[in-house]
Motif scaffolding. Structure first.
Motif, PDB file in Angstrom:
ATOM      1  N   MET A  18       0.485  -1.386  -0.004  1.00  0.00           N
ATOM      2  CA  MET A  18      -0.166   0.166   0.083  1.00  0.00           C
ATOM      3  C   MET A  18       1.033   1.547  -0.094  1.00  0.00           C
ATOM      4  O   MET A  18       0.601   2.344  -0.921  1.00  0.00           O
ATOM      5  CB  MET A  18      -0.956   0.083   1.416  1.00  0.00           C
ATOM      6  N   LYS A  19       2.424   1.361   0.810  1.00  0.00           N
ATOM      7  CA  LYS A  19       2.934   2.598   1.034  1.00  0.00           C
ATOM      8  C   LYS A  19       3.163   2.798  -0.504  1.00  0.00           C
ATOM      9  O   LYS A  19       3.790   4.016  -1.078  1.00  0.00           O
ATOM     10  CB  LYS A  19       3.929   2.260   1.313  1.00  0.00           C
ATOM     11  N   PHE A  20       4.178   1.793  -0.599  1.00  0.00           N
ATOM     12  CA  PHE A  20       4.739   1.881  -2.748  1.00  0.00           C
ATOM     13  C   PHE A  20       3.951   2.063  -3.190  1.00  0.00           C
ATOM     14  O   PHE A  20       4.233   2.535  -4.088  1.00  0.00           O
ATOM     15  CB  PHE A  20       5.197   0.054  -2.891  1.00  0.00           C
ATOM     16  N   TYR A  21       2.371   1.571  -3.578  1.00  0.00           N
ATOM     17  CA  TYR A  21       1.860   2.044  -4.658  1.00  0.00           C
ATOM     18  C   TYR A  21       1.050   3.387  -4.709  1.00  0.00           C
ATOM     19  O   TYR A  21       0.929   4.247  -5.081  1.00  0.00           O
ATOM     20  CB  TYR A  21       0.280   1.503  -4.790  1.00  0.00           C
ATOM     21  N   THR A  22       0.917   4.054  -3.174  1.00  0.00           N
ATOM     22  CA  THR A  22       0.592   5.325  -2.788  1.00  0.00           C
ATOM     23  C   THR A  22       2.321   6.012  -3.337  1.00  0.00           C
ATOM     24  O   THR A  22       1.571   7.157  -3.631  1.00  0.00           O
ATOM     25  CB  THR A  22       0.514   5.389  -1.515  1.00  0.00           C
ATOM     26  N   SER A  23       3.023   6.016  -3.029  1.00  0.00           N
ATOM     27  CA  SER A  23       3.780   6.786  -3.432  1.00  0.00           C
ATOM     28  C   SER A  23       4.256   6.999  -5.146  1.00  0.00           C
ATOM     29  O   SER A  23       4.683   7.730  -5.582  1.00  0.00           O
ATOM     30  CB  SER A  23       5.546   6.444  -2.638  1.00  0.00           C
ATOM     31  N   ILE A  24       3.499   5.759  -5.645  1.00  0.00           N
ATOM     32  CA  ILE A  24       4.112   6.084  -6.988  1.00  0.00           C
ATOM     33  C   ILE A  24       3.301   6.980  -7.960  1.00  0.00           C
ATOM     34  O   ILE A  24       3.116   8.030  -8.069  1.00  0.00           O
ATOM     35  CB  ILE A  24       3.809   4.718  -7.563  1.00  0.00           C
ATOM     36  N   PHE A  25       1.581   6.793  -6.761  1.00  0.00           N
ATOM     37  CA  PHE A  25       0.062   7.124  -8.278  1.00  0.00           C
ATOM     38  C   PHE A  25       0.119   8.809  -7.369  1.00  0.00           C
ATOM     39  O   PHE A  25      -0.095   9.360  -6.739  1.00  0.00           O
ATOM     40  CB  PHE A  25      -0.624   5.621  -8.214  1.00  0.00           C
ATOM     41  N   LYS A  26      -0.481   9.563  -8.037  1.00  0.00           N
ATOM     42  CA  LYS A  26      -1.081  10.868  -8.041  1.00  0.00           C
ATOM     43  C   LYS A  26      -2.518  10.772  -7.558  1.00  0.00           C
ATOM     44  O   LYS A  26      -2.851   9.803  -8.239  1.00  0.00           O
ATOM     45  CB  LYS A  26      -0.600  12.376  -9.190  1.00  0.00           C
ATOM     46  N   LYS A  27      -2.600  11.657  -6.512  1.00  0.00           N
ATOM     47  CA  LYS A  27      -3.892  11.514  -5.902  1.00  0.00           C
ATOM     48  C   LYS A  27      -3.670  10.199  -5.432  1.00  0.00           C
ATOM     49  O   LYS A  27      -4.906   9.864  -5.383  1.00  0.00           O
ATOM     50  CB  LYS A  27      -4.697  11.848  -7.140  1.00  0.00           C
ATOM     51  N   SER A  28      -3.200   9.361  -4.393  1.00  0.00           N
ATOM     52  CA  SER A  28      -3.464   8.810  -4.054  1.00  0.00           C
ATOM     53  C   SER A  28      -3.276   8.875  -1.945  1.00  0.00           C
ATOM     54  O   SER A  28      -3.020   9.734  -1.545  1.00  0.00           O
ATOM     55  CB  SER A  28      -1.955   7.388  -4.097  1.00  0.00           C
ATOM     56  N   LYS A  29      -3.773   8.010  -1.963  1.00  0.00           N
ATOM     57  CA  LYS A  29      -3.607   8.254  -0.561  1.00  0.00           C
ATOM     58  C   LYS A  29      -4.686   6.436   0.576  1.00  0.00           C
ATOM     59  O   LYS A  29      -4.747   5.769   0.189  1.00  0.00           O
ATOM     60  CB  LYS A  29      -4.844   9.428   0.041  1.00  0.00           C
ATOM     61  N   ILE A  30      -3.800   6.936   1.472  1.00  0.00           N
ATOM     62  CA  ILE A  30      -4.152   5.817   2.004  1.00  0.00           C
ATOM     63  C   ILE A  30      -5.282   6.116   3.762  1.00  0.00           C
ATOM     64  O   ILE A  30      -5.389   6.839   3.751  1.00  0.00           O
ATOM     65  CB  ILE A  30      -2.831   5.895   3.929  1.00  0.00           C
ATOM     66  N   VAL A  31      -6.279   5.515   3.350  1.00  0.00           N
ATOM     67  CA  VAL A  31      -8.153   5.696   3.623  1.00  0.00           C
ATOM     68  C   VAL A  31      -7.766   4.916   5.564  1.00  0.00           C
ATOM     69  O   VAL A  31      -8.442   5.283   6.149  1.00  0.00           O
ATOM     70  CB  VAL A  31      -8.767   5.117   3.127  1.00  0.00           C
ATOM     71  N   SER A  32      -7.755   3.712   5.747  1.00  0.00           N
ATOM     72  CA  SER A  32      -7.559   2.870   6.804  1.00  0.00           C
ATOM     73  C   SER A  32      -6.955   1.796   6.878  1.00  0.00           C
ATOM     74  O   SER A  32      -6.558   1.556   6.070  1.00  0.00           O
ATOM     75  CB  SER A  32      -9.282   2.651   6.923  1.00  0.00           C
ATOM     76  N   VAL A  33      -5.983   1.383   8.428  1.00  0.00           N
ATOM     77  CA  VAL A  33      -5.464   0.289   8.437  1.00  0.00           C
ATOM     78  C   VAL A  33      -7.153  -0.637   9.813  1.00  0.00           C
ATOM     79  O   VAL A  33      -7.004   0.689  10.352  1.00  0.00           O
ATOM     80  CB  VAL A  33      -4.001   0.916   8.508  1.00  0.00           C
TER      81      VAL A  33
END
Length: 158
Positions: A18-33
């Motif tokens: 999740m951290k890897f993918y959200t660091s690559i794509f724009k307009k990305s965020k972690i919603v909940s864990v």
């Protein structure tokens, strides 16, 4: 509200992925864990599941153990308008142990398959002139990372 959400089953790499993918794509965020509690089945305090967004598209990740593995039968198709965009996603998604494959496909370090594709490829392959579309197909089959200039050159050959 998004009606269909991709669900990704990891052994125990959901948070890292999740951290890897959200660091690559724009307009990305972690919603909940969500973390495992006393009841398990994973160790207390470790990530059980996570919801994240890539370019506004929601994904669900689960640390479900080693029961299932990713397969190229399911892949994520990333539309890239420019060669710069293709190069960016190709480099980022294949980093850290990923595997580059033929025809714009790659497998990231978690085993998830991606297709890094310019929409013009679909347009050129769908041309009504079978000779032109066949030249584009033959050019594509020789590539790993897709090259827009080479695809257009194959299309325009006389």
């Amino acid at each position: 509200m998004q009606k269909i959400t991709p669900f990704l089953w990891f052994d125990n790499e959901a948070e890292e992925a999740m951290k890897f993918y959200t660091s690559i794509f724009k307009k990305s965020k972690i919603v909940s864990v969500t973390k495992y509690g006393e009841a398990g089945p994973g160790p207390k305090g470790t990530v059980m599941s996570a919801i994240f967004q890539l370019n506004g598209q929601e994904f669900y990740a689960l640390n479900g153990g080693p029961s299932f593995k990713f397969s190229p039968a399911i892949s994520f198709f990333v539309k890239c308008e420019t060669q710069k965009e293709i190069d960016y996603y190709w480099k980022k998604l294949s980093a850290g142990g990923g595997e580059t494959l033929q025809c714009g496909w790659l497998r990231d370090k978690f085993g998830v398959s991606w297709q890094i594709v310019p929409p013009i490829l679909i347009e050129l392959l769908g041309d009504k002139d079978p000779v032109k579309s066949q030249r584009v197909m033959q050019a594509m089959l020789k590539m790993t990372k897709l090259d827009i200039k080479k695809l257009k050159k194959a299309y325009q050959q006389k």
